[in-house]
Scaffold this motif. Structure first.
Motif, short mmCIF file in Angstrom:
data_model
loop_
_atom_site.label_atom_id
_atom_site.label_comp_id
_atom_site.label_asym_id
_atom_site.label_seq_id
_atom_site.Cartn_x
_atom_site.Cartn_y
_atom_site.Cartn_z
N LEU A 88 1.21 -0.99 -0.01
CA LEU A 88 -0.33 0.14 0.13
C LEU A 88 0.85 1.02 -0.14
N THR A 89 0.65 2.31 -0.59
CA THR A 89 0.88 3.48 -1.36
C THR A 89 -0.04 4.77 -0.67
N ASN A 90 0.48 5.92 -0.93
CA ASN A 90 -0.16 6.62 -0.81
C ASN A 90 -0.88 6.83 -1.67
N LEU A 91 -0.42 6.48 -2.46
CA LEU A 91 -1.28 7.00 -4.17
C LEU A 91 -2.18 5.10 -4.95
N ARG A 92 -1.73 4.31 -4.91
CA ARG A 92 -2.14 3.25 -5.25
C ARG A 92 -1.72 2.11 -4.38
N LEU A 93 -2.84 0.81 -5.15
CA LEU A 93 -2.45 -0.79 -3.70
C LEU A 93 -2.15 -1.49 -4.77
N PHE A 94 -1.16 -1.96 -4.45
CA PHE A 94 -0.43 -3.56 -5.17
C PHE A 94 -0.77 -4.26 -4.99
N LEU A 95 -0.89 -5.79 -6.07
CA LEU A 95 -1.71 -7.06 -5.47
C LEU A 95 -0.43 -7.48 -6.31
N ASN A 135 -1.90 -3.32 -10.25
CA ASN A 135 -1.88 -2.11 -9.02
C ASN A 135 -2.61 -1.00 -9.69
N PHE A 136 -3.56 -0.54 -8.46
CA PHE A 136 -4.76 0.60 -8.80
C PHE A 136 -4.64 1.95 -7.75
N GLY A 137 -5.28 2.47 -8.51
CA GLY A 137 -5.26 3.60 -7.76
C GLY A 137 -6.30 4.01 -6.38
N ILE A 144 -11.33 2.65 -5.87
CA ILE A 144 -12.11 1.81 -5.56
C ILE A 144 -13.20 1.80 -4.84
N LYS A 145 -14.32 1.46 -5.10
CA LYS A 145 -15.63 1.45 -4.81
C LYS A 145 -16.20 1.30 -3.56
N TYR A 146 -15.54 -0.19 -3.00
CA TYR A 146 -16.33 -0.58 -2.11
C TYR A 146 -14.65 -1.06 -1.61
N TRP A 157 -11.19 -7.96 -6.36
CA TRP A 157 -10.39 -8.69 -6.08
C TRP A 157 -10.50 -9.36 -3.58
N LEU A 158 -9.98 -11.18 -4.38
CA LEU A 158 -10.65 -11.09 -3.47
C LEU A 158 -9.11 -11.53 -2.32
#
Length: 559
Positions: A31-38, A46-48, A52-54, A114-115
């Motif tokens: 987890l960064t301050n802008l994105r989430l890396f999986l 990765n996505f910002g 994230i909707k929920y 994503w799960l």
């Protein structure tokens, strides 16, 4: 791959979570301050965080639905091929797949979800970090700005979340138990079906485990369970009729403990059924279960009725009427079946036997077999007079009386007893190796209890040198003159059919004893034929008088 090479100039790593399950594969979360890396073994996504909707927390099966497809095919194969062990294993695996669950975090984007699976505490931390980062970022300028708005005084914010369905697994458990009891009942007729009884009990246990897991999950999440198919159908009908839906959730407090009327009725009725089955099994009679079902349905429907409080008067009357109708439809058949399961039998009272009457007659054999938990029974009694007195002196000739008592749960046609008697006579003639010469007499008479009997008397000749059974027999002279009586009657109030068959030797000879060497015995029989002037019908006449004294009675199922 060095993740730092993927970071933007203003992007900073906040948290790193290792050994998490990403899309059912072991991986990592950054987890960064802008994105989430999986990442997992093969891919990196990765996505910002602003996309994230929920975020959703749930318990998902550890093994995916693909495993259920494989298990289903194996189930079909085991049923088609009759492999019971494989069927049992598949049932257990199917239930285990539903029961074995792991904590999951669902991250939803606009076009994908994503799960993430990990322990409960770490997932809570991931949610907290993502939510915090979305609002503030590492610095104020790096994350989403806080929206300035006037504070509203809101006392309650409703979030409608539907829990997992509980009625399906519970209904499946009760259906499995019902079929298990059916096989248990059928097993009382013949020793078969035990494997399926075990299979159904395992199935019921697995379904109940799934039900408890879903119920505990719904309680933990503080959500109402999803409606089952029956309730959905009922609500659909009410909506079509423009009838307002009022949920039946009446509860009351006892010592600060909330008790739901509907659940109380369910628990009490389940306890009643359990106790009734235990008593039924101990007594090997279905009557306790029939009483238990009647009481349980009354308790359960009472709970269902009271659960509707409060509601309009007319609707409460309609609800009460429906509950009463359902209870009556179950109670009346159960009560009407009880007389069929009352134990009944017929026996020659001991007052007419040697111990009290000193007439030489003794009960030498008895066997009672019950079927259908008291629905039917077969009793066989053998009474005999061995033609000797207490001092070992001769006392007439041997006589044997067979009594067969059949308890049947249906009305028997008048011609059936005679057919049974004829069949038994032919069978007895073959078993005893006798030759029926002619019919001497037939007619009707009454027993001491007033039942009308039909009887037939034959005379015949013995072709062997013993009468009786393999275990109990008496030596006679081959070629002895004998008489045979068959008598049958019904006791309709007890659902009994009594068939009695008697053999009485009326003349004999002691010269041609059985040496065990057949040619010698035949030679002696030819040289010294049986006389015809040694007739003694004493024990035969006693047997004729004993048959009407056979007493039909009904037992208490608790005895």
């Amino acid at each position: 791959m060095d993740l730092r090479e993927q970071l933007l100039p203003s992007e900073k790593l906040l948290n790193e979570y290792n050994d998490v399950i990403v899309e059912n594969k072991k991986g990592n979360l950054y987890l960064t301050n802008l994105r989430l890396f999986l990442s997992n073994k093969n891919n990196l996504w990765n996505f910002g965080t602003k996309d994230i909707k929920y975020l959703g927390r749930m318990n998902n099966p550890r093994f995916s639905w693909k495993w259920q497809i494989i298990i289903s095919f194996m189930l079909l194969y085991s049923i088609a091929s009759g492999k019971t062990l494989l069927f049992l294993i598949c049932i257990i695996l199917s239930a285990a797949r539903q029961y074995i669950k792991i904590d999951c975090l669902e991250i939803g984007l606009e076009n994908r979800k994503w799960l993430i699976s990990d322990d409960n505490g770490q997932l809570d931390d991931v949610v907290l970090q993502i939510q915090t980062n979305q609002v503030t970022g590492l610095n104020r300028s790096e994350g989403k700005p806080v929206v300035d708005a006037e504070e509203e005084n809101i006392d309650f914010i409703e979030i409608k979340i539907i829990g997992e369905n509980e009625s399906g697994p519970l209904r499946s458990a009760w259906l499995s138990l019902s079929f298990a009891f059916l096989f248990y009942y059928l097993n009382s007729f013949s020793d078969s079906g035990s494997i399926w009884l075990f299979v159904l009990l395992i199935s019921a246990l697995c379904s109940y485990i799934i039900y408890k897991d879903r119920r505990n999950t719904n309680i933990l999440r503080n959500v109402e369970p999803e409606d089952g198919l029956i309730r959905k159908g009922w609500y659909f009908i009410l909506n079509k009729l423009n009838v307002k839906i009022i949920k039946a959730n009446y509860a009351f407090n006892v010592n600060n403990f909330k008790i739901e009327s509907r659940n109380l009725g369910y628990v009490l009725s389940s306890i009643v059924l359990l106790l009734a089955f235990a008593i039924t099994h101990i007594n090997a009679n279905l009557i306790p279960m029939l009483y238990g079902i009647s009481l349980a349905i009354i308790i359960y429907m009472t709970g269902r009725c009271l659960a509707g409080i409060p509601r309009p008067r007319n609707r409460m009357i309609a609800r009460t009427f429906a509950c009463v109708v359902v209870a009556i439809c179950v109670v009346l058949p159960c009560l009407s079946l009880i007389p069929l399961y009352m134990p009944a039998n017929a026996v020659l009272p001991s007052t007419f036997l040697d111990a009290e009457n000193q007439n030489g007659w003794k009960k030498t054999y008895s066997q009672i077999d019950e079927y259908g938990l008291g629905l039917a029974s077969t009793s066989i009694y053998l009474y005999a007079d061995d033609a000797t007195d207490d001092e070992g002196n001769d006392d007439g000739y041997p006589a044997i009386l067979f009594v067969v008592v059949l308890k049947v749960p249906f009305e028997i046609d008048e011609t059936v007893p005679l057919d049974i008697l004829n069949d038994q006579f032919q069978k007895m003639a073959i078993d005893q190796d006798i030759e029926l010469d002619s019919e001497l007499e037939s007619g009707k008479r009454k027993t001491a209890q007033g039942y009308e009997t039909e009887y037939v008397i034959y005379n015949g000749t013995t072709k062997t040198e013993k009468i009786g059974t393999d275990e109990i027999n008496y030596k006679v002279t081959k070629g002895s003159e004998s008489k045979y009586i068959g008598e049958v009657w019904k006791a309709p109030e007890y659902n009994l059919l009594v068939v009695s068959m008697g053999i009485g030797i009326i003349s004999s000879e002691t010269v041609n004893e059985d040496t065990g060497i057949e040619p010698i015995d035949d030679l002696v029989d030819n040289l010294i034929p049986n006389p015809t002037d040694t007739t003694d019908e004493k024990n035969w006449n006693e047997m004729l008088d004993l048959i009407p004294e056979i007493y039909c009675y009904q037992n208490d199922w608790r005895d």
